[in-house]
Design a protein around this motif. Structure first.
Motif, PDB file in Angstrom:
ATOM      1  N   GLY A  69      -9.548 144.759 106.735  1.00  9.59           N
ATOM      2  CA  GLY A  69      -8.414 144.247 106.992  1.00  9.59           C
ATOM      3  C   GLY A  69      -9.040 142.765 107.346  1.00  9.59           C
ATOM      4  N   GLU A  70     -10.324 142.635 108.047  1.00 12.79           N
ATOM      5  CA  GLU A  70     -10.830 141.246 108.158  1.00 12.79           C
ATOM      6  C   GLU A  70     -11.084 140.607 106.900  1.00 12.79           C
ATOM      7  OE1 GLU A  70     -14.408 139.061 110.938  1.00 12.79           O
ATOM      8  OE2 GLU A  70     -14.267 141.195 110.576  1.00 12.79           O
ATOM      9  N   GLU A  71     -11.667 141.520 106.112  1.00 13.34           N
ATOM     10  CA  GLU A  71     -12.000 140.888 104.656  1.00 13.34           C
ATOM     11  C   GLU A  71     -10.820 140.269 103.880  1.00 13.34           C
ATOM     12  OE1 GLU A  71     -15.989 143.367 103.782  1.00 13.34           O
ATOM     13  OE2 GLU A  71     -14.078 144.018 103.024  1.00 13.34           O
ATOM     14  N   MET A  72      -9.718 141.009 104.064  1.00 14.54           N
ATOM     15  CA  MET A  72      -8.402 140.601 103.485  1.00 14.54           C
ATOM     16  C   MET A  72      -7.758 139.402 104.018  1.00 14.54           C
ATOM     17  SD  MET A  72      -6.666 141.996 101.198  1.00 14.54           S
ATOM     18  CE  MET A  72      -5.230 140.972 100.249  1.00 14.54           C
ATOM     19  N   GLY A  73      -8.057 139.244 105.474  1.00 15.76           N
ATOM     20  CA  GLY A  73      -7.590 138.107 106.080  1.00 15.76           C
ATOM     21  C   GLY A  73      -8.552 136.857 105.682  1.00 15.76           C
ATOM     22  N   ASP A  74      -9.758 136.943 105.517  1.00 15.22           N
ATOM     23  CA  ASP A  74     -10.687 136.133 105.083  1.00 15.22           C
ATOM     24  C   ASP A  74     -10.444 135.350 103.819  1.00 15.22           C
ATOM     25  OD1 ASP A  74     -12.074 136.344 107.627  1.00 15.22           O
ATOM     26  OD2 ASP A  74     -13.573 137.600 106.702  1.00 15.22           O
ATOM     27  N   LEU A  75      -9.965 136.764 102.799  1.00 15.90           N
ATOM     28  CA  LEU A  75      -9.722 136.344 101.550  1.00 15.90           C
ATOM     29  C   LEU A  75      -8.376 135.323 101.348  1.00 15.90           C
ATOM     30  CD1 LEU A  75     -10.586 136.522  98.640  1.00 15.90           C
ATOM     31  CD2 LEU A  75      -9.087 138.788  98.443  1.00 15.90           C
ATOM     32  N   PHE A  76      -7.390 135.590 102.378  1.00 19.83           N
ATOM     33  CA  PHE A  76      -5.993 135.039 102.551  1.00 19.83           C
ATOM     34  C   PHE A  76      -6.689 133.523 102.764  1.00 19.83           C
ATOM     35  CE2 PHE A  76      -3.544 138.849 103.159  1.00 19.83           C
ATOM     36  CZ  PHE A  76      -2.684 138.850 101.706  1.00 19.83           C
ATOM     37  N   MET A  77      -7.300 133.417 103.655  1.00 19.55           N
ATOM     38  CA  MET A  77      -7.715 131.798 104.132  1.00 19.55           C
ATOM     39  C   MET A  77      -8.344 131.205 102.870  1.00 19.55           C
ATOM     40  SD  MET A  77      -6.907 131.241 107.154  1.00 19.55           S
ATOM     41  CE  MET A  77      -7.954 130.185 107.857  1.00 19.55           C
ATOM     42  N   ALA A  78      -9.429 131.746 102.391  1.00 22.09           N
ATOM     43  CA  ALA A  78      -9.864 131.257 101.251  1.00 22.09           C
ATOM     44  C   ALA A  78      -8.958 130.747 100.207  1.00 22.09           C
ATOM     45  CB  ALA A  78     -11.003 132.065 100.790  1.00 22.09           C
ATOM     46  N   ARG A  79      -7.888 131.568  99.912  1.00 23.17           N
ATOM     47  CA  ARG A  79      -6.726 130.890  99.098  1.00 23.17           C
ATOM     48  C   ARG A  79      -5.768 130.097  99.619  1.00 23.17           C
ATOM     49  NH1 ARG A  79      -5.448 137.083  96.554  1.00 23.17           N
ATOM     50  NH2 ARG A  79      -7.210 137.334  95.228  1.00 23.17           N
ATOM     51  N   LYS A  80      -6.189 129.626 100.952  1.00 16.50           N
ATOM     52  CA  LYS A  80      -5.238 128.870 101.653  1.00 16.50           C
ATOM     53  C   LYS A  80      -3.758 129.376 101.847  1.00 16.50           C
ATOM     54  CE  LYS A  80      -7.939 124.641 100.345  1.00 16.50           C
ATOM     55  NZ  LYS A  80      -7.917 123.346  99.661  1.00 16.50           N
ATOM     56  N   GLN A  81      -3.849 130.842 101.834  1.00 10.76           N
ATOM     57  CA  GLN A  81      -2.384 131.498 102.002  1.00 10.76           C
ATOM     58  C   GLN A  81      -2.634 131.586 103.752  1.00 10.76           C
ATOM     59  OE1 GLN A  81      -3.437 134.220  98.533  1.00 10.76           O
ATOM     60  NE2 GLN A  81      -1.204 134.660  98.857  1.00 10.76           N
ATOM     61  N   TYR A  82      -2.512 130.636 104.479  1.00 10.74           N
ATOM     62  CA  TYR A  82      -2.684 130.831 105.779  1.00 10.74           C
ATOM     63  C   TYR A  82      -1.601 131.787 106.584  1.00 10.74           C
ATOM     64  CZ  TYR A  82      -5.356 127.002 104.726  1.00 10.74           C
ATOM     65  OH  TYR A  82      -6.470 126.150 104.164  1.00 10.74           O
ATOM     66  N   PHE A  83      -0.490 131.663 106.084  1.00 14.09           N
ATOM     67  CA  PHE A  83       0.673 132.440 106.648  1.00 14.09           C
ATOM     68  C   PHE A  83       0.295 134.044 106.521  1.00 14.09           C
ATOM     69  CE2 PHE A  83       4.658 135.119 106.544  1.00 14.09           C
ATOM     70  CZ  PHE A  83       5.302 134.403 107.533  1.00 14.09           C
ATOM     71  N   GLU A  84       0.005 134.387 105.401  1.00 15.27           N
ATOM     72  CA  GLU A  84      -0.284 135.765 105.262  1.00 15.27           C
ATOM     73  C   GLU A  84      -1.913 136.125 106.065  1.00 15.27           C
ATOM     74  OE1 GLU A  84       0.318 133.446 102.922  1.00 15.27           O
ATOM     75  OE2 GLU A  84       2.205 134.373 101.826  1.00 15.27           O
ATOM     76  N   ALA A  85      -2.710 135.052 106.144  1.00 10.41           N
ATOM     77  CA  ALA A  85      -3.880 135.404 106.916  1.00 10.41           C
ATOM     78  C   ALA A  85      -3.487 135.634 108.196  1.00 10.41           C
ATOM     79  CB  ALA A  85      -4.683 134.083 106.744  1.00 10.41           C
ATOM     80  N   ALA A  86      -2.730 134.726 108.778  1.00 10.47           N
ATOM     81  CA  ALA A  86      -2.185 134.829 110.218  1.00 10.47           C
ATOM     82  C   ALA A  86      -1.436 136.205 110.507  1.00 10.47           C
ATOM     83  CB  ALA A  86      -1.037 133.764 110.490  1.00 10.47           C
ATOM     84  N   GLN A  87      -0.576 136.814 109.338  1.00 13.50           N
ATOM     85  CA  GLN A  87      -0.195 138.070 109.764  1.00 13.50           C
ATOM     86  C   GLN A  87      -1.366 139.166 109.823  1.00 13.50           C
ATOM     87  OE1 GLN A  87       2.597 137.760 106.013  1.00 13.50           O
ATOM     88  NE2 GLN A  87       3.606 138.950 107.466  1.00 13.50           N
TER      89      GLN A  87
END
Length: 286
Positions: free
Chosen positions: A66-84
């Motif tokens: 889950g953390e890696e998934m959030g980090d990947l969203f952040m790297a892609r600048k998908q901040y809404f999905e990262a926050a979820q």
């Protein structure tokens, strides 16, 4: 608290916060969007699962955590999905300082500074020795131009971790914003002593630490950097930033350069002399 191991490439996880100092700090729309991300985390609204991550982005064949998934969203600048994603992790582990801090960054990048600040404070409460969260509190106050509070937060972070150049750099920016220029130079000098090439690259680590690199008076800022390099004996970079200061139209460039003892050894340098009094272009030969 140590960060959990992350298997995705480190290059995916580097974050730098670059927000103009004269930008609006936050808006109700941003706060509403961030709150919606909280609500969406508990609905049936689908988001990408680890199995849907492309192999190009994540070479490993195993499913991402889950953390890696959030980090990947952040790297892609998908901040809404990262926050979820981080919100779900904090629901599962409400005292995990790293998850709370990363949730704060995801909200911060959506300009929801109030919500981000609460997450950083919760992260620090969960782990009072977590310098990253203390630093990020400072970035909130810096963006709000509350430079005194930013300085206090950065100083607290440095007491927790005195080995990170980014903390001294952020402190220097806050001093600069507060027009405490000599103290800014001192902070930048320490950052450079720890990493002479600090201002030529990003140094945020693992998506957990935000870095300020925005100023209003860029000409003066570059002049102060030039002074820091000159005092440390790095004349090549001093000249580089003197050129940048002049290009930015620093008003007192020549007089300050001649008056400041830090540049005495550079005044006879041919490049510096040309910055002070540019040579006229040579006449073309007939």
């Amino acid at each position: 608290m140590k960060l959990a191991p992350v298997a995705v490439p480190v290059s995916f996880l580097l974050l730098t916060l670059v927000t103009p100092i004269n930008s609006q700090t936050t808006s109700s729309a941003s706060e509403d969007a961030a709150r919606n991300s909280f609500a969406a985390a508990h609905t049936a609204q689908p988001i990408q699962t680890p199995a849907q991550v492309s192999t190009a982005a994540a070479p490993s064949t195993r499913a991402l955590t889950g953390e890696e998934m959030g980090d990947l969203f952040m790297a892609r600048k998908q901040y809404f999905e990262a926050a979820q994603t981080y919100k779900r992790l904090t629901d599962q582990e409400p005292k995990n300082a790293v998850y709370l801090n990363k949730l704060g960054i995801a909200l911060h990048q959506q300009e929801a500074l109030g919500l981000a600040l609460k997450c950083y404070e919760r992260s620090l409460k969960a782990d009072p020795h977590y310098a990253d969260a203390e630093n990020n509190i400072g970035t909130v106050w810096y963006q709000r131009k509350r430079f005194g509070k930013a300085i206090k937060a950065y100083e607290k972070a440095i007491k927790l971790r005195d080995d990170m150049p980014v903390l001294y750099s952020n402190l220097g920016y806050a001093y600069f914003g507060d027009k405490r220029y000599e103290e800014a130079i001192a902070a930048f000098r320490i950052a450079l002593s720890k990493d002479p090439q600090f201002f030529e690259h990003n140094s945020s680590r693992n998506g957990s630490l935000l870095q300020d690199r925005s100023v209003s008076d860029r000409g003066r800022f570059y002049f102060l950097l030039a002074k820091s390099f000159a005092e440390s004996g790095n004349f090549d970079r001093a000249i580089l930033y003197l050129r940048k200061a002049k290009d930015e139209g620093y008003a007192n460039f020549v007089s300050d350069l001649k008056r400041d003892k830090a540049f005495t050894a550079l005044l006879k340098n041919e490049e510096v002399q040309n910055l002070i009094a540019p040579r006229p272009p040579e006449a073309e030969q007939p």
